[in-house]
Scaffold this motif. Sequence first.
Motif, PDB file in Angstrom:
ATOM      1  N   PHE A 162      -3.093  -8.235  -1.282  1.00 57.17           N
ATOM      2  CA  PHE A 162      -2.564  -6.869  -1.380  1.00 57.17           C
ATOM      3  C   PHE A 162      -2.568  -6.240   0.007  1.00 57.17           C
ATOM      4  CE2 PHE A 162      -2.911  -2.293  -2.669  1.00 57.17           C
ATOM      5  CZ  PHE A 162      -1.693  -2.229  -3.330  1.00 57.17           C
ATOM      6  N   CYS A 166       3.458  -5.507   0.323  1.00 58.67           N
ATOM      7  CA  CYS A 166       3.463  -5.887  -1.080  1.00 58.67           C
ATOM      8  C   CYS A 166       4.726  -5.399  -1.797  1.00 58.67           C
ATOM      9  CB  CYS A 166       2.229  -5.338  -1.783  1.00 58.67           C
ATOM     10  SG  CYS A 166       2.248  -3.543  -1.945  1.00 58.67           S
ATOM     11  N   SER A 167       4.924  -5.935  -2.983  1.00 54.12           N
ATOM     12  CA  SER A 167       6.056  -5.536  -3.824  1.00 54.12           C
ATOM     13  C   SER A 167       5.601  -4.506  -4.848  1.00 54.12           C
ATOM     14  CB  SER A 167       6.609  -6.762  -4.554  1.00 54.12           C
ATOM     15  OG  SER A 167       5.679  -7.213  -5.528  1.00 54.12           O
ATOM     16  N   ASP A 170       3.173  -5.962  -7.240  1.00 53.72           N
ATOM     17  CA  ASP A 170       1.788  -6.028  -6.771  1.00 53.72           C
ATOM     18  C   ASP A 170       1.082  -4.685  -7.000  1.00 53.72           C
ATOM     19  OD1 ASP A 170       2.106  -8.678  -5.802  1.00 53.72           O
ATOM     20  OD2 ASP A 170       3.011  -7.907  -3.966  1.00 53.72           O
ATOM     21  N   SER A 191      -2.296  -9.742   5.853  1.00 54.28           N
ATOM     22  CA  SER A 191      -1.245 -10.733   5.616  1.00 54.28           C
ATOM     23  C   SER A 191      -1.384 -11.955   6.518  1.00 54.28           C
ATOM     24  CB  SER A 191       0.136 -10.100   5.800  1.00 54.28           C
ATOM     25  OG  SER A 191       1.140 -10.938   5.265  1.00 54.28           O
ATOM     26  N   TYR A 252       9.080  -8.035   5.222  1.00 51.55           N
ATOM     27  CA  TYR A 252       9.101  -8.086   3.773  1.00 51.55           C
ATOM     28  C   TYR A 252      10.034  -9.184   3.270  1.00 51.55           C
ATOM     29  CZ  TYR A 252       9.506  -6.649  -1.101  1.00 51.55           C
ATOM     30  OH  TYR A 252       9.489  -6.622  -2.473  1.00 51.55           O
ATOM     31  N   ARG A 257       2.686 -16.629   3.692  1.00 51.41           N
ATOM     32  CA  ARG A 257       1.457 -15.810   3.742  1.00 51.41           C
ATOM     33  C   ARG A 257       0.257 -16.589   4.269  1.00 51.41           C
ATOM     34  NH1 ARG A 257       5.903 -14.114   0.627  1.00 51.41           N
ATOM     35  NH2 ARG A 257       5.561 -12.036  -0.242  1.00 51.41           N
ATOM     36  N   TYR A 316       4.272 -18.404  -4.133  1.00 48.12           N
ATOM     37  CA  TYR A 316       5.266 -17.354  -3.917  1.00 48.12           C
ATOM     38  C   TYR A 316       6.691 -17.855  -4.139  1.00 48.12           C
ATOM     39  CZ  TYR A 316       1.208 -15.081  -2.021  1.00 48.12           C
ATOM     40  OH  TYR A 316      -0.056 -14.541  -1.883  1.00 48.12           O
TER      41      TYR A 316
END
Length: 345
Positions: A162, A166-167, A170, A191, A252, A257, A316
């Motif tokens: 997190f 994040c989206s 998330d 990240s 993004y 990650r 992911y």
Amino acid sequence: MKTVTLGKTGITVNKNGFGALPIQRITKEEAARLLRKAYDNGINLFDTARAYTDSEEKIGYALSDVRNHIFITTKTAAKNAEGFWKDLETSLSLLKTDHVDVYQFHNPSVCPKPGDGSGLYEAMEKAKEQGKIRFIGITNHSLAVANEAIESGLYDTLQFPFCYLCSDKDIALVESCKAHNMGFIAMKALSGGLITNSAAAYAFEDQYDNVLPIWGVQREHELDEFLSYIENPPVMTDEIRALIENDRKQLYGSFCRACGYCMPCPVGIEINTCARMSLLLRRSPSASHLSPEGQAKMMKIKDCLHCNSCMSKCPYGLNTPELLARNLKDYEEILAGKEITPTNF
């Protein structure tokens, strides 16, 4: 001093948790100095894992005399009950303690439950009955598994990536944990090193009062940054919002990650470094990445078998071989002295 409570566990700790994965890369004495400095300055939760080589041993060495004043969370990646008990007893011995505050299943591909045939959750319950663990947690990189764990009601905490990249999904996960009174431990708040402004990272995490970020610490100057936030916590300002927005535009989306779950590669490609090399060079230039050793590491990409094993294991859903090829192309252009256009990786 800002604190956060891990849901129904009632565990209340400093908003800065200590992520002990990186201390496996430094000596025992160096790690002990960092751990002790963190404790002496107010950090009281330390997160590790059986998989982090000698990390547990270093925590036991440095902090066993203050065990009653700290919280320890560790993890098992065991696939069955036999492996569970072996991991737990090893962790207790290395940590020099008789209990773990939160014992977590380490990134399982499915959510362990009673009666699923693995015996894992039953082992957790028995360990809790015996007083060897206080609370049951789970870590993951999959939204599906994480949401299943929340809805199951079987877990006290969730550890999940997190950060401000994040989206919306998330963020919904964080809110769901709060609604279910389940503790949320935020891994990879930087990240994997792509976020280089720790104040902005902290300010983002601080917007969520149920989130405990655990910062991976390897160097003293890194620890000093987070310790300074205990007395002077960064807050969200227009300047930080602008920085975050700029980073989100650059980063993004489909970028690596560095979780490492695609590893090992059958031909020895260091995927979790090579698949994000272009971003690393743009954001934190390092001579080591362009050294002969760094070049040899990147040229290994040419040996890719396109077996897609890495892609099948990526939590992911990234097209990892394509990421590797794009990063190698950028890398070779950098070596040739060309300016490269930022790409949404």
